[in-house]
Design a protein around this motif. Structure first.
Motif, short mmCIF file in Angstrom:
data_model
loop_
_atom_site.label_atom_id
_atom_site.label_comp_id
_atom_site.label_asym_id
_atom_site.label_seq_id
_atom_site.Cartn_x
_atom_site.Cartn_y
_atom_site.Cartn_z
N UNK A 1 23.67 9.84 29.68
CA UNK A 1 22.72 9.04 30.58
C UNK A 1 21.63 9.37 31.29
N UNK A 2 21.80 11.38 31.45
CA UNK A 2 20.89 12.20 32.10
C UNK A 2 20.04 12.37 31.30
N UNK A 3 19.29 11.61 30.14
CA UNK A 3 18.53 12.36 28.95
C UNK A 3 17.94 11.71 29.32
N UNK A 4 15.97 12.67 28.59
CA UNK A 4 15.41 11.60 28.79
C UNK A 4 14.70 12.47 27.59
N UNK A 5 13.33 11.35 26.92
CA UNK A 5 12.35 12.11 25.87
C UNK A 5 11.36 11.47 26.33
N UNK A 6 10.17 12.95 26.02
CA UNK A 6 9.24 12.92 26.56
C UNK A 6 8.31 12.83 25.22
N UNK A 7 7.41 12.05 25.08
CA UNK A 7 6.11 12.37 24.18
C UNK A 7 4.87 13.34 24.65
N UNK A 8 5.04 13.98 24.06
CA UNK A 8 3.69 14.86 25.06
C UNK A 8 1.84 15.06 23.89
N UNK A 9 1.94 13.90 23.32
CA UNK A 9 0.78 13.85 22.47
C UNK A 9 -0.31 12.73 22.16
N UNK A 10 0.11 11.88 23.01
CA UNK A 10 -1.06 10.67 23.30
C UNK A 10 -1.93 10.84 24.38
N UNK A 11 -1.75 12.29 25.34
CA UNK A 11 -2.79 12.41 26.22
C UNK A 11 -2.93 13.53 26.80
N UNK A 12 -4.52 13.85 27.03
CA UNK A 12 -5.03 15.00 27.19
C UNK A 12 -4.11 16.37 28.56
N UNK A 13 -4.18 16.88 28.70
CA UNK A 13 -3.41 18.23 28.93
C UNK A 13 -3.68 17.61 30.84
N UNK A 14 -4.98 17.71 30.76
CA UNK A 14 -5.27 16.21 32.02
C UNK A 14 -4.57 15.83 32.89
N UNK A 15 -4.32 14.81 31.63
CA UNK A 15 -3.47 13.76 31.96
C UNK A 15 -2.27 13.72 32.34
N UNK A 16 -1.40 14.82 31.21
CA UNK A 16 -0.36 15.16 31.67
C UNK A 16 0.01 16.11 32.68
N UNK A 17 -0.74 16.55 32.82
CA UNK A 17 -0.90 17.03 34.52
C UNK A 17 0.04 16.08 35.43
N UNK A 18 -1.35 15.22 35.28
CA UNK A 18 -1.14 14.05 36.09
C UNK A 18 0.16 13.23 36.33
N UNK B 1 8.34 3.91 37.10
CA UNK B 1 7.17 3.10 35.86
C UNK B 1 6.27 2.51 37.41
N UNK B 2 7.55 2.73 39.17
CA UNK B 2 5.74 1.90 40.04
C UNK B 2 4.80 3.04 40.72
N UNK B 3 5.19 4.08 39.82
CA UNK B 3 4.16 5.74 39.99
C UNK B 3 3.04 5.21 38.82
N UNK B 4 2.80 4.41 37.95
CA UNK B 4 2.32 4.26 36.70
C UNK B 4 2.79 5.77 35.58
N UNK B 5 4.00 5.72 35.52
CA UNK B 5 4.03 6.57 34.13
C UNK B 5 6.01 6.24 34.42
N UNK B 6 5.84 6.93 32.66
CA UNK B 6 7.05 6.02 31.53
C UNK B 6 7.19 7.07 31.31
N UNK B 7 8.78 7.23 30.89
CA UNK B 7 9.46 8.14 29.56
C UNK B 7 10.49 7.14 29.21
N UNK B 8 11.22 7.25 28.01
CA UNK B 8 12.70 6.83 27.11
C UNK B 8 13.30 7.18 28.08
N UNK B 9 14.75 6.48 28.09
CA UNK B 9 15.53 7.48 28.28
C UNK B 9 16.50 7.55 27.40
#
Length: 401
Positions: A374-391, A355-363
């Motif tokens: 504990x090693x898993x995470x959920x990533x939502x890919x729909x809210x941001x544009x492809x360019x924002x996803x790359x960043x 989060x300090x890098x201004x990005x977040x996921x759900x554990x």
């Protein structure tokens, strides 16, 4: 004021119900509160892309309803739902392979309410509920508030194992099985047709209620549609199908529905009367008008195409963002993918650094009814544009590095 009065006035009120402390809040909502800053690339929320809402069409539907039937739109309504909306929903369900009449449906304030109503109508304290592992987090909360005992069914990358399900049904004698078989939250996986048929047979043999939650099923990017479990003959008298406009129209409308056998549907209607009397009539009438005047299927196709591009953007960058030895899936639709970091990584412990890098996921930990991974995470890919996803993935890699 006497001394005794002062003593009495200082006493605390009675304690909250124990289930509030046991169930707790939603980690997803807690993360969203922390990451609400606009500069954050948020892969944590299950939020549809607001830029893809048909705001013009929805606004026109509300305007027409308020201009033509304002008194009806702003008045109390029936608990079961507005007839025009139930008729439109019945038609859409029938076209998709499950013959449905308007009276088979109960309109709810989002499909989340449908889960709560089912828990009220079906579960006694201590009843056993079977769920997928991992499982939609808010379903775990709903069953927890009903004081149910939640047991995870073993499965694999394709979802629930029908043989393991039958063994658990025999041993645990559960009241119901809850599943999101298409583009599941949190994993994005889809249960194959042969497993759906097998689950229907288990439900018939063992007298099990099935709750089939389908908020994402229309958001398919590739592959062929898989029939609902509720459409199999063996399951029709014991399966509840949940639907929602949140992911295909707009979540702020808070419109969902359940399709259930008559006795259970009536019980849910009674529970709804006690909860909120009815879902707002103006929202229901506007949704019915939208379905009559606009092509929702064409809108959903545009949304799904955009989401497919965003999924591809996330898949393209994961290898560089995640540690070597990580793995992830390729969902054919929906909003989420599921990633697993190498053994020894803890995504909950790593999140503050990310989060300090201004990005977040759900554990992944809170989605597990059984022993968490504990090693898993959920990533939502729909809210941001492809360019924002790359960043966002660049930032994620930096935070995990």
């Amino acid at each position: 004021m006497t001394v005794s009065d002062r003593v009495i006035s200082s006493r605390p009120p009675p304690a909250l119900a124990g289930r509030v402390a046991v169930v707790g809040g939603s980690p997803v909502r807690d993360i969203l509160a922390v990451t609400a800053r606009p500069e954050v690339v948020n892969f944590a929320g299950g939020l549809p892309a607001p830029g893809l809402f048909d705001t013009e069409g929805i606004a026109a539907a509300f305007q027409d309803v308020l201009a033509e039937v304002p008194q009806r739109a702003l008045q109390y309504s029936t608990t079961e739902g507005e007839p025009a909306l139930r008729a439109a929903l019945a038609d859409r369900t029938t076209v998709r392979g499950l013959a449905t009449a308007p009276d088979d449906l109960l309109v709810t304030t989002g499909s989340q309410q449908a889960l709560s109503l089912l828990a009220t109508a079906l579960l006694e304290p201590g009843d056993t509920v079977l769920v997928e592992n991992p499982c939609y987090l808010a379903a775990l909360q709903a069953f927890g508030f009903a004081d149910a005992r939640v047991v995870a069914v073993p499965g694999d990358a394709d979802g629930v194992d029908p043989d393991a399900l039958e063994e658990l049904v025999v041993r645990e004698r559960p009241k119901l099985l809850y599943t999101v078989p298409t583009f599941q939250n949190p994993t994005g996986r889809t249960l194959p047709a042969e497993r759906r048929a097998a689950i229907a047979r288990v439900a018939a043999r063992r007298g099990l209620w099935g709750v089939e939650d389908d908020p994402y099923g229309e958001l398919r990017f590739e592959g062929e549609r898989v029939p609902w479990i509720a459409s199999y003959e063996e399951a029709r008298d014991r399966t509840v199908l949940l639907g929602s406009f949140s992911k295909v129209m707009a979540p702020g409308l808070r419109l969902g529905w359940l399709r259930a056998p008559a006795a259970l549907r009536r019980a849910c209607a009674v529970a709804k009367q006690a909860a909120d009397l009815h879902t707002p009539a103006v929202n229901q009438l506007a949704a019915a008008r939208y379905l009559a005047d606009r092509d929702l299927d064409a809108h959903v196709a545009r949304v799904a195409a955009a989401y497919g591009e965003r999924r591809d953007a996330m898949l393209a960058g994961l290898a560089d963002a995640l540690p070597e030895g990580s793995s992830w899936n390729r969902p054919e639709g929906g909003m989420f993918l599921w990633a697993r970091l190498p053994e020894g990584y803890d995504t909950t412990a790593l999140l503050p650094r990310v989060v300090e890098q201004d990005v977040a996921y759900v554990p992944g930990r809170p989605f597990h009814a059984g022993v968490p991974d504990p090693s898993t995470m959920r990533l939502c890919f729909v809210t941001h544009t492809p360019e924002e996803i790359a960043e966002g993935l660049r930032r994620l890699g930096k935070g995990l590095g």
